[in-house]
Write a protein that holds these residues in place. Sequence first.
Motif, PDB file in Angstrom:
ATOM      1  N   ASN A   1       1.171  -2.685 -11.211  1.00  0.00           N
ATOM      2  CA  ASN A   1       1.409  -1.824 -10.059  1.00  0.00           C
ATOM      3  C   ASN A   1       0.098  -1.533  -9.325  1.00  0.00           C
ATOM      4  O   ASN A   1       0.062  -1.510  -8.085  1.00  0.00           O
ATOM      5  N   PHE A   2      -0.979  -1.324 -10.094  1.00  0.00           N
ATOM      6  CA  PHE A   2      -2.297  -1.143  -9.481  1.00  0.00           C
ATOM      7  C   PHE A   2      -2.664  -2.362  -8.638  1.00  0.00           C
ATOM      8  O   PHE A   2      -3.139  -2.227  -7.495  1.00  0.00           O
TER       9      PHE A   2
ATOM     10  N   GLU B   1      -1.611  -4.547  -1.240  1.00  0.00           N
ATOM     11  CA  GLU B   1      -0.995  -3.976  -0.049  1.00  0.00           C
ATOM     12  C   GLU B   1      -2.041  -3.308   0.837  1.00  0.00           C
ATOM     13  O   GLU B   1      -2.000  -3.416   2.070  1.00  0.00           O
ATOM     14  N   GLU B   2      -2.982  -2.633   0.222  1.00  0.00           N
ATOM     15  CA  GLU B   2      -4.065  -1.989   0.973  1.00  0.00           C
ATOM     16  C   GLU B   2      -4.899  -3.021   1.710  1.00  0.00           C
ATOM     17  O   GLU B   2      -5.280  -2.833   2.872  1.00  0.00           O
TER      18      GLU B   2
ATOM     19  N   VAL C   1      -7.304   6.357  -2.237  1.00  0.00           N
ATOM     20  CA  VAL C   1      -6.299   7.179  -2.893  1.00  0.00           C
ATOM     21  C   VAL C   1      -6.944   7.956  -4.017  1.00  0.00           C
ATOM     22  O   VAL C   1      -7.768   7.428  -4.756  1.00  0.00           O
TER      23      VAL C   1
ATOM     24  N   LYS D   1      -0.641  -4.554  -7.282  1.00  0.00           N
ATOM     25  CA  LYS D   1       0.264  -4.612  -6.130  1.00  0.00           C
ATOM     26  C   LYS D   1      -0.203  -3.665  -5.028  1.00  0.00           C
ATOM     27  O   LYS D   1      -0.260  -4.035  -3.843  1.00  0.00           O
ATOM     28  N   GLU D   2      -0.541  -2.436  -5.399  1.00  0.00           N
ATOM     29  CA  GLU D   2      -0.969  -1.448  -4.411  1.00  0.00           C
ATOM     30  C   GLU D   2      -2.298  -1.847  -3.761  1.00  0.00           C
ATOM     31  O   GLU D   2      -2.498  -1.648  -2.561  1.00  0.00           O
TER      32      GLU D   2
END
Length: 210
Positions: free
Chosen positions: A36-37, A43-44, A18, A39-40
């Motif tokens: 949030n970082f 997920e990746e 990203v 979490k993302e």
Amino acid sequence: MSITLFVGCKQKKKYHDVAAKEVVQPQTDAIADILNFQKELNEEYRNPETSPLPDRFRKDFVSLDFFEPDTNYIVTAKFTRTPEALPFLMPTSTGRNSKEVVYGILSFSLNGKNHKLEVYQNEELIEKEGFEDYLFLPFTDRTNSEETYGGGRYIDLKLPNSDQMIVDFNKAYNPYCAYNKKYSCPLVPSVNALNTKILAGVKDFKKGKK
């Protein structure tokens, strides 16, 4: 798709998936942004289409191991442009080379010491959509081979609009070759060795740990 030098540590991308986002927000939002970082990133790594993890590790993957968010590791650095720098070949984990240029120098204070780090730009990568203003910050520190991956970590940045840049070490992540040796990842230049512990970001990957 086979991994080549110019996809670095990511299929079709260099270093990450990203485009980098500049961290400029009030202190009250900083912890939420770090979470949030995390979490993302998790997920990746769970997604078979984007994860660097071999299937045997990914199928039971729950979360990477992170240091607790710590706003002391968000620094405001002086950004000094280096327009006269010439491109050079940065070695990678597979013996190939990545053509980079030192785009600028970051100067900042952390843990009671003054530090400098080079930030790099890849001439081929900036031609790709979403990476026009991307800067690459690899570094090592005194946690390597103990709490963190021995080869150092990376941070994604974007071109600043001034002579200052926010660097959030809570967003330091491991190169993909820390998880899977098929990836070709740039090796951290010795000039970017920090003589301090960066107790922030992603920790070392413990195989078999969920």
